[in-house]
Design a protein around this motif. Sequence first.
Motif, PDB file in Angstrom:
ATOM      1  N   LEU A  39      41.158  54.584  49.772  1.00 53.96           N
ATOM      2  CA  LEU A  39      40.108  54.347  48.787  1.00 53.96           C
ATOM      3  C   LEU A  39      40.387  53.087  47.991  1.00 53.96           C
ATOM      4  CD1 LEU A  39      37.540  55.321  47.375  1.00 53.96           C
ATOM      5  CD2 LEU A  39      38.996  56.701  45.860  1.00 53.96           C
ATOM      6  N   LEU A  40      41.653  52.880  47.634  1.00 57.32           N
ATOM      7  CA  LEU A  40      42.020  51.679  46.884  1.00 57.32           C
ATOM      8  C   LEU A  40      41.775  50.421  47.703  1.00 57.32           C
ATOM      9  CD1 LEU A  40      43.263  50.486  44.315  1.00 57.32           C
ATOM     10  CD2 LEU A  40      45.524  50.778  45.364  1.00 57.32           C
ATOM     11  N   ALA A  44      39.201  47.390  46.837  1.00 56.14           N
ATOM     12  CA  ALA A  44      39.659  46.000  46.794  1.00 56.14           C
ATOM     13  C   ALA A  44      38.855  45.122  47.738  1.00 56.14           C
ATOM     14  CB  ALA A  44      41.149  45.924  47.132  1.00 56.14           C
ATOM     15  N   GLY A  45      38.562  45.638  48.955  1.00 53.20           N
ATOM     16  CA  GLY A  45      37.736  44.874  49.890  1.00 53.20           C
ATOM     17  C   GLY A  45      36.332  44.644  49.370  1.00 53.20           C
ATOM     18  N   ALA A  51      32.908  39.020  45.326  1.00 50.40           N
ATOM     19  CA  ALA A  51      33.252  37.712  44.776  1.00 50.40           C
ATOM     20  C   ALA A  51      32.766  36.580  45.670  1.00 50.40           C
ATOM     21  CB  ALA A  51      34.769  37.615  44.575  1.00 50.40           C
ATOM     22  N   PHE A  52      32.749  36.802  46.992  1.00 51.99           N
ATOM     23  CA  PHE A  52      32.257  35.773  47.905  1.00 51.99           C
ATOM     24  C   PHE A  52      30.727  35.732  47.936  1.00 51.99           C
ATOM     25  CE2 PHE A  52      36.564  35.900  49.611  1.00 51.99           C
ATOM     26  CZ  PHE A  52      36.778  34.580  49.935  1.00 51.99           C
ATOM     27  N   VAL A  53      30.094  36.885  47.803  1.00 49.27           N
ATOM     28  CA  VAL A  53      28.643  36.956  47.940  1.00 49.27           C
ATOM     29  C   VAL A  53      27.925  36.500  46.676  1.00 49.27           C
ATOM     30  CG1 VAL A  53      26.723  38.575  48.251  1.00 49.27           C
ATOM     31  CG2 VAL A  53      28.730  38.726  49.712  1.00 49.27           C
TER      32      VAL A  53
END
Length: 307
Positions: A39-40, A44-45, A51-53
């Motif tokens: 889950l972590l 994080a993913g 952040a990229f989108v």
Amino acid sequence: MPTHTSEPPSPSTSEALSPSGERGRPLTRARRRLRPRGLLLSVAGAVVGLAFVTPLVWVLTNSLRPSGDTFRFLSPVGWETFLTLSPIADNYLALVGTGLGRGILNSLLISAVTVAVGLVLCSTAAFGLSALRFRGQGAVFAVIVVSFLIPFDAIAIPLADLFRDWNLQNTFTGLILPGLGNGMAIFMLRNFFLAIPEELVEAGRLDGLTWWGVFWRIYLPLSRPALMGAGLMLFLFQWQAYVWPLLMGTDAEHVVGPVALANMQGQFSVDYGLMFAGSVVLILVPLVIILSLQRYFIQSVSTSGLK
């Protein structure tokens, strides 16, 4: 007659072996311990992907707004920063009167020729470095590795002077040549070729195949995933190139997409809506190509293998 009474199950029966050979309870506990970690990693993913989108969504939204509203909703940041309820297509329609269309066509031509010719050169070079044995093989491979460790922009200016002496400025040949021999593509293909068993090569040689036949009938059919990855690498190298086309393509007939987009910037003012619309178009072209080839790439990965 003696009566047989059923005995209670032993403690070991409650921990029967699972199909994988492990006991059920420890396996279940291990899975439970792995859930928070998974889950972590998922969270994080998702954060990294967001952040990229986020900048891309902001660019897309502002390409659908008038240029004067580009920074209107930037402070404070709210939902209107990344979403507009009244989109307009004026910025995209204004692109018709610019040189971006010609630049995109030139970029597509340069990238397509680079992929076609570059794959032939890179795959044959990788085959020679993996299947053949000759003196100086390690030194040649070391030079190839060093070639892609050096940024191309660091050698662009002296290389451009050399190309001008060869009368290759403002020619498609001069724009295409530097992208044909990609050291990273050769490195990736060579590593993939090294995983092909030598028994297949020996069997092909015993059947009368020449080295070209071994390369064409054995290596290439088994290397479709690597070839597609190398082709995508060659395509992106040319599609996003800016410094080299800026030095070599100085006339309107040889301008490429990124340079044409930069030329739309005025000396004293910038039409951000127009610039963002052009950026979205330049992003969509490789995105459509990647998504259209994704199915074939997955299929080639799943069906390729050594029998």
